[in-house]
Motif scaffolding. Sequence first.
Motif, PDB file in Angstrom:
ATOM      1  N   ILE A  99      21.097 -20.044   6.361  1.00  0.00           N
ATOM      2  CA  ILE A  99      20.284 -19.415   7.413  1.00  0.00           C
ATOM      3  C   ILE A  99      20.780 -19.911   8.762  1.00  0.00           C
ATOM      4  CG2 ILE A  99      17.944 -19.260   8.372  1.00  0.00           C
ATOM      5  CD1 ILE A  99      18.264 -17.721   5.764  1.00  0.00           C
ATOM      6  N   THR A 100      21.109 -18.962   9.636  1.00  0.00           N
ATOM      7  CA  THR A 100      21.669 -19.340  10.940  1.00  0.00           C
ATOM      8  C   THR A 100      20.594 -19.369  12.011  1.00  0.00           C
ATOM      9  OG1 THR A 100      22.165 -17.073  11.615  1.00  0.00           O
ATOM     10  CG2 THR A 100      23.876 -18.252  10.371  1.00  0.00           C
ATOM     11  N   ARG A 101      20.799 -20.198  12.973  1.00  0.00           N
ATOM     12  CA  ARG A 101      19.858 -20.303  14.084  1.00  0.00           C
ATOM     13  C   ARG A 101      19.937 -19.067  14.985  1.00  0.00           C
ATOM     14  NH1 ARG A 101      20.194 -25.023  18.563  1.00  0.00           N
ATOM     15  NH2 ARG A 101      19.520 -23.646  20.192  1.00  0.00           N
ATOM     16  N   GLU A 102      21.141 -18.680  15.321  1.00  0.00           N
ATOM     17  CA  GLU A 102      21.315 -17.597  16.290  1.00  0.00           C
ATOM     18  C   GLU A 102      20.830 -16.246  15.753  1.00  0.00           C
ATOM     19  OE1 GLU A 102      23.859 -19.715  15.419  1.00  0.00           O
ATOM     20  OE2 GLU A 102      23.596 -20.992  17.181  1.00  0.00           O
TER      21      GLU A 102
ATOM     22  N   GLY B 158      16.876 -13.821  15.570  1.00  0.00           N
ATOM     23  CA  GLY B 158      16.845 -12.397  15.266  1.00  0.00           C
ATOM     24  C   GLY B 158      15.726 -12.013  14.328  1.00  0.00           C
ATOM     25  N   GLY B 159      15.562 -12.759  13.236  1.00  0.00           N
ATOM     26  CA  GLY B 159      14.592 -12.382  12.219  1.00  0.00           C
ATOM     27  C   GLY B 159      13.228 -13.020  12.375  1.00  0.00           C
ATOM     28  N   LEU B 160      13.176 -14.333  12.458  1.00  0.00           N
ATOM     29  CA  LEU B 160      11.869 -15.012  12.507  1.00  0.00           C
ATOM     30  C   LEU B 160      11.129 -14.704  13.798  1.00  0.00           C
ATOM     31  CD1 LEU B 160       9.810 -16.844  11.170  1.00  0.00           C
ATOM     32  CD2 LEU B 160      10.990 -18.798  12.208  1.00  0.00           C
ATOM     33  N   VAL B 161      11.821 -14.704  14.896  1.00  0.00           N
ATOM     34  CA  VAL B 161      11.153 -14.412  16.170  1.00  0.00           C
ATOM     35  C   VAL B 161      10.538 -13.008  16.123  1.00  0.00           C
ATOM     36  CG1 VAL B 161      11.493 -14.038  18.635  1.00  0.00           C
ATOM     37  CG2 VAL B 161      12.500 -16.037  17.517  1.00  0.00           C
ATOM     38  N   ALA B 162      11.257 -12.054  15.550  1.00  0.00           N
ATOM     39  CA  ALA B 162      10.717 -10.690  15.439  1.00  0.00           C
ATOM     40  C   ALA B 162       9.469 -10.667  14.548  1.00  0.00           C
ATOM     41  CB  ALA B 162      11.790  -9.754  14.877  1.00  0.00           C
ATOM     42  N   MET B 163       9.488 -11.426  13.445  1.00  0.00           N
ATOM     43  CA  MET B 163       8.319 -11.491  12.577  1.00  0.00           C
ATOM     44  C   MET B 163       7.127 -12.137  13.298  1.00  0.00           C
ATOM     45  SD  MET B 163      10.054 -12.566   8.928  1.00  0.00           S
ATOM     46  CE  MET B 163       8.548 -12.559   7.976  1.00  0.00           C
ATOM     47  N   LEU B 164       7.397 -13.166  14.080  1.00  0.00           N
ATOM     48  CA  LEU B 164       6.307 -13.818  14.824  1.00  0.00           C
ATOM     49  C   LEU B 164       5.699 -12.869  15.854  1.00  0.00           C
ATOM     50  CD1 LEU B 164       7.922 -17.333  15.343  1.00  0.00           C
ATOM     51  CD2 LEU B 164       5.852 -16.842  14.032  1.00  0.00           C
ATOM     52  N   LYS B 165       6.533 -12.053  16.471  1.00  0.00           N
ATOM     53  CA  LYS B 165       6.037 -11.110  17.485  1.00  0.00           C
ATOM     54  C   LYS B 165       5.153 -10.024  16.879  1.00  0.00           C
ATOM     55  CE  LYS B 165       9.622 -11.718  20.932  1.00  0.00           C
ATOM     56  NZ  LYS B 165      10.759 -11.117  21.670  1.00  0.00           N
ATOM     57  N   GLU B 166       5.318  -9.750  15.591  1.00  0.00           N
ATOM     58  CA  GLU B 166       4.519  -8.724  14.916  1.00  0.00           C
ATOM     59  C   GLU B 166       3.102  -9.200  14.610  1.00  0.00           C
ATOM     60  OE1 GLU B 166       6.567  -7.445  11.424  1.00  0.00           O
ATOM     61  OE2 GLU B 166       8.294  -6.696  12.552  1.00  0.00           O
TER      62      GLU B 166
END
Length: 130
Positions: free
Chosen positions: A112-115, A120-128
Amino acid sequence: MAASGYLGVSEPISLATPTPVDVRRSAALEEFLKGEKLYEGHDEAIHREDVLGRLDQLVKTWVRKASVQRHGFSESMAAEANAMIFTFGSYRLGVHGPGADIDTLCVGPRHITREEDFFGGLVAMLKEIP
């Protein structure tokens, strides 16, 4: 316990137990802090635990999704990939006050990459999350 007979890097300042005066002053300080509402209430403590539980589940879901969608893992392989959250700072030490943040560290698998995965993925899930 360390070979020196005490915990930590340096020796303790004192090994003496509290005196009756120390105990009274500690109780008075605690009452003052409670009166100033500097302790977290029961409902807020329950809410923090709920938030940490939801964050833990979200992180685990995110790692599974990223493992399958971005890294080509099978569902069974992705189920083995795991991430954990750890708290630190004032919350971990138990010295946080009402409304304080919860410092949290997410540790995930090597693929799992930070960038791309995290931002890309976790931040988008948190925003939902409402």
